[in-house]
Motif scaffolding. Structure first.
Motif: not given
Length: 198
Positions: A58, A125, A157
């Motif tokens: 991410h 997330t 997540t």
């Protein structure tokens, strides 16, 4: 009256038989150690070990670099406003990965925000960091369980499938107020007629 024959005592292993067993187990241990070493080496060479950088999962915005953030400058990061990231209309906003982002700060025996509302069925997330000492972060009923360190950002997540309430607790002793560290996830039912996320 005849007596039943006595059974012979069990045969004892002699020194040489024991030595063969010990040698076999030593061989097994050496092979396992060699396989572990080769596996770790292959993981490092191939780059399949877990990374704490933006390219490994991410992406973070702003001053969060390679999964780290300066705890003294949290006011300049998305952690300045803990909670779910929303758009200008106040609706949860999807990120580039197709999940919602939520920022959580652990410190002073509390999690901020104390209550986080998330929609059911949508991946969220969670970006979590600490301001003071090491904390634990465990979301009950899920496999989310991480150690939270000052200066580090853990991005996890999770999809809450059913409406209701979930709790996140600190499961690593952090001081006298440790037992008070809890935050609630209020999982709202999906909006009727909501568009499917791409």
């Amino acid at each position: 009256m005849s007596r039943a024959p006595e059974s012979a005592p069990p045969a004892r292993l002699d020194h040489h038989a024991l030595e063969r067993y010990e040698t076999a187990w030593l061989g097994v241990a050496v092979v396992m150690t060699a396989l572990l070493f080769v596996g770790v080496l292959a993981s490092v060479i191939s780059g399949t070990y877990p990374l704490l950088d933006a390219g490994s999962g991410h992406a973070h915005d702003g001053p969060i670099v390679r999964g780290r953030v300066d705890p003294k400058t949290l006011a300049e990061t998305p952690f300045a406003k803990p909670g779910l990231v929303v758009d200008a209309a106040g609706q949860p906003a999807l990120n580039a990965q197709g999940t919602l982002d939520a920022y959580i700060v652990a410190g002073n025996f509390t999690f901020q925000p104390a209550v986080l509302r998330v929609p059911a069925g949508v991946p969220v997330t969670l970006h979590v960091t600490a301001t003071d000492v090491a904390h634990g972060f465990e979301v009950t009923g899920t496999n989310i369980n991480a150690e939270i360190l000052p200066g580090h950002v853990a991005s996890l997540t999770v999809t809450f499938r059913h409406p209701g309430e979930q709790h996140a607790i600190c499961n690593e002793y952090c001081g006298v107020g440790h037992h008070n560290m809890i935050t609630r996830f209020v999982v709202d039912p999906p909006a009727t007629g909501a568009k499917e996320t791409q």
